[in-house]
Design a protein around this motif. Structure first.
Motif: not given
Lengths: 85, 85
Positions: B4-9, B51-58, B64-71
């Motif tokens: 699942q993690d790989i699919m998310g990546f 990004l906040g949602y990802g951080i709060s749910k680890s 990762l992708w939302n941090a890069i996406g924001a830039v």
């Protein structure tokens, strides 16, 4: 529903709904020269994969917004193919 | 790392990297008339919330992708403000 779920719902609403004014703009201008075909194509594949990720982890906001997002990006891709270049 | 993690990546890689050819196109054409300012603005807000949602749910791929996406979306917004109408 937890606060995290609400944040996911609102986040998805922003990202997914952001596509609506972009689609309107392309169809209103009847021009999509500046829209990258790679942008729409890669995004469509990615959104379908996020949908699979959301389903496999039972993340309801991820499922909902990526399902709607797939329809919207498909519409934008259609606009690009119709009005691009 | 689970499947699942790989699919998310991989899903995040597609969606985030889709922005790269769009940014290149705007800066190459030096034109962003067709890019909707609402699209870039709403997407930037939404990505920061994911990004906040990802951080709060680890959820590492979401972070990762939302941090890069924001830039990347910020860069596209800059292109719109510089070259758009």
């Amino acid at each position: 529903m937890t606060g995290q779920d609400i944040m996911g719902f609102v986040a998805g609403a922003f990202v997914t709904c952001s596509l609506v004014p972009q689609i309107i703009r392309v169809f209103k201008l009847k021009s999509a020269r500046e829209i990258s075909i790679l942008f729409t194509g890669l995004m469509l594949v990615g959104i379908l994969m996020w949908l699979g990720y959301g389903i496999s982890k039972s993340l309801f906001p991820v499922i909902l917004w990526n399902a709607i997002g797939a329809v919207l990006v498909f519409t934008l891709l259609f606009g690009k193919l119709r009005y691009g270049k």
